[in-house]
Scaffold this motif. Structure first.
Motif, PDB file in Angstrom:
ATOM      1  N   ILE A 211      -4.099  40.542  84.632  1.00 12.67           N
ATOM      2  CA  ILE A 211      -3.452  40.597  83.320  1.00 12.67           C
ATOM      3  C   ILE A 211      -4.462  40.148  82.280  1.00 12.67           C
ATOM      4  CG2 ILE A 211      -1.636  39.622  81.841  1.00 12.67           C
ATOM      5  CD1 ILE A 211      -0.048  39.074  84.460  1.00 12.67           C
ATOM      6  N   LEU A 213      -4.589  38.765  78.542  1.00 13.83           N
ATOM      7  CA  LEU A 213      -3.653  38.161  77.593  1.00 13.83           C
ATOM      8  C   LEU A 213      -4.373  37.861  76.277  1.00 13.83           C
ATOM      9  CD1 LEU A 213      -0.814  37.002  77.092  1.00 13.83           C
ATOM     10  CD2 LEU A 213      -1.614  34.844  78.089  1.00 13.83           C
ATOM     11  N   SER A 221      -0.693  42.134  75.846  1.00 13.50           N
ATOM     12  CA  SER A 221      -1.362  41.990  77.141  1.00 13.50           C
ATOM     13  C   SER A 221      -1.656  43.380  77.685  1.00 13.50           C
ATOM     14  CB  SER A 221      -0.489  41.203  78.126  1.00 13.50           C
ATOM     15  OG  SER A 221       0.679  41.951  78.471  1.00 13.50           O
ATOM     16  N   ALA A 312       2.972  33.636  79.351  1.00  9.55           N
ATOM     17  CA  ALA A 312       2.062  33.944  80.457  1.00  9.55           C
ATOM     18  C   ALA A 312       2.780  33.807  81.790  1.00  9.55           C
ATOM     19  CB  ALA A 312       0.845  33.019  80.406  1.00  9.55           C
ATOM     20  N   ILE A 316       3.329  36.690  84.626  1.00  6.16           N
ATOM     21  CA  ILE A 316       2.729  36.407  85.942  1.00  6.16           C
ATOM     22  C   ILE A 316       3.785  36.494  87.038  1.00  6.16           C
ATOM     23  CG2 ILE A 316       1.764  34.549  87.372  1.00  6.16           C
ATOM     24  CD1 ILE A 316       0.242  33.634  84.829  1.00  6.16           C
ATOM     25  N   VAL A 324      -5.656  36.133  85.566  1.00  4.41           N
ATOM     26  CA  VAL A 324      -5.251  36.290  84.167  1.00  4.41           C
ATOM     27  C   VAL A 324      -6.485  36.003  83.321  1.00  4.41           C
ATOM     28  CG1 VAL A 324      -3.810  35.442  82.288  1.00  4.41           C
ATOM     29  CG2 VAL A 324      -2.880  35.603  84.601  1.00  4.41           C
TER      30      VAL A 324
END
Length: 382
Positions: A211, A213, A221, A312, A316, A324
């Motif tokens: 991911i 972010l 994202s 986040a 997740i 991340v």
């Protein structure tokens, strides 16, 4: 039909040789024959055509193994060019890239927040002209350009209908620049391009599930799943700025609830309501961290970081990524608040991924734009 089939085979063999030279430069014709499993006469004929097309060039002699010295070949990464543009917060970044997706020349320019879309068109068009003039490159050598824009939502006419920091109205960015520059243009979400850039050049190299972010004026994202960039059914995957986090009275129709409250505009608004003068800092988060001895500033700072960590954690827990990658304002977290941010995530999610901080920063979006341009526009006589 037979002719069409043989032509297709030849085109595939051309691509095979070019790709081999891109991955492993300085090879002889004999080397290419072994690597591609093509006959030496076939390789020689194709190489001759590629040299005539300016896609391959001879770069010198190799060591002899008893006979004639081999002539080394290289892919000509400057046979053509692509352009990448990223609009991030109040800055426009432009880059000229070669056919390997490497940056040749770079230009950036500031603009006033909430500028009219025509101002942005002019800045990009003039910036492109400056880049090409610097390198003395003719327009016909440029295959096309990819532009990253925040808050992108396109209608059928491809007019950008919302953006956190630009008043696009009915300005058709793609059409205007295509006409001004006589070039193919692709408009893409800025965070998507940053994510793609990290996959090719940054913290995402070798990671199939991650991911990206980003916290800025907007919040977004990007997702790489199973080694592929994931856009979603409506090309809106990763639009976490629309998470319902914070006060649900939106600041404007161009922002989601989360970014209204905890993007840079939203946090700045809270400070102004308390008559706190925001100094001219490169980062709003830096300002908050440096002044957290002020009780009101500390409250805003900790609330903001807590909400960023919750967002986040939410994504997740759904994706279960290997990593991340933090970018934008998150790169300015000091050690104390970085640890606080990470501990909060650990307390919320069942399995903690690697937490990484981008080193490319805005160049991630530029690299993403160049690589996307290569994917869409690269057709070297194949």
């Amino acid at each position: 039909m037979q002719k069409s089939s043989s032509e297709m085979v030849k085109l595939m063999n051309r691509e095979k040789i070019v790709n081999e030279l891109k991955q492993n430069p300085r090879q002889s014709r004999a080397d290419l024959s072994k690597k591609t499993n093509l006959s030496k006469p076939a390789v020689s004929e194709i190489v001759k055509e590629l040299i005539e097309d300016d896609l391959v060039f001879e770069t010198g002699l190799g060591p002899s193994t008893g006979g004639k010295k081999p002539i080394y070949l290289e892919y000509n990464a400057r046979s053509n060019y692509v352009l990448g543009t990223l609009i991030e917060n109040e800055t426009i970044f432009l880059a000229l890239g070669d056919m390997n997706g490497e940056i040749i020349n770079f230009h950036k320019e500031k603009f006033t927040p909430f500028s009219d879309g025509n101002v942005i068109v002019n800045i990009i068009a003039e910036g492109v002209r400056e880049l090409l003039n610097r390198e003395q490159i003719d327009d016909e050598k440029v295959l096309g350009m990819v532009i990253g824009v925040s808050g992108i939502k396109m209608n059928n006419e491809e007019v950008i209908s919302s953006s956190p920091s630009i008043n696009w109205d009915n300005v058709n960015l793609k059409q205007e620049l295509s006409t001004r520059l006589n070039s193919q243009i692709i408009i893409e979400n800025d965070v998507n391009l940053m994510t793609i850039g990290e996959f090719y050049k940054g913290e995402g190299i070798g990671i199939n599930d991650f991911i990206y972010l980003f916290i800025g004026n907007g919040i977004g994202s990007g997702l790489f799943l199973d080694g592929k960039f994931y856009k979603g059914f409506h090309s809106a995957a990763g639009e976490i700025g629309y998470m319902v986090i914070g006060n649900q009275q939106p600041l404007s129709e161009d922002l989601g609830v989360f970014e209204t409250n905890y993007g840079l505009f939203g946090v700045s608004k809270k400070l102004k309501q308390l008559n706190i003068d925001i100094q001219d800092e490169k980062s709003l988060l830096n300002f908050l961290q440096k002044n957290c001895d002020n009780k009101d500033i500390k409250t805003i700072l900790e609330d903001t970081i807590n909400q960023w960590a919750k967002a986040a954690s939410n994504i997740i827990s759904i994706i279960d990524p290997q990593a991340v990658i933090l970018s934008g304002e998150l790169t300015y977290l000091n050690n104390f608040y970085y640890n606080r941010f990470q501990r909060m995530i650990e307390s919320y999610v069942p399995k903690i991924p690697q937490i990484k901080i981008t080193e490319l920063e805005s160049k991630a979006g530029i690299y993403g734009a160049l690589h996307l341009a290569l994917q869409h526009f690269y057709e070297p006589n194949f």
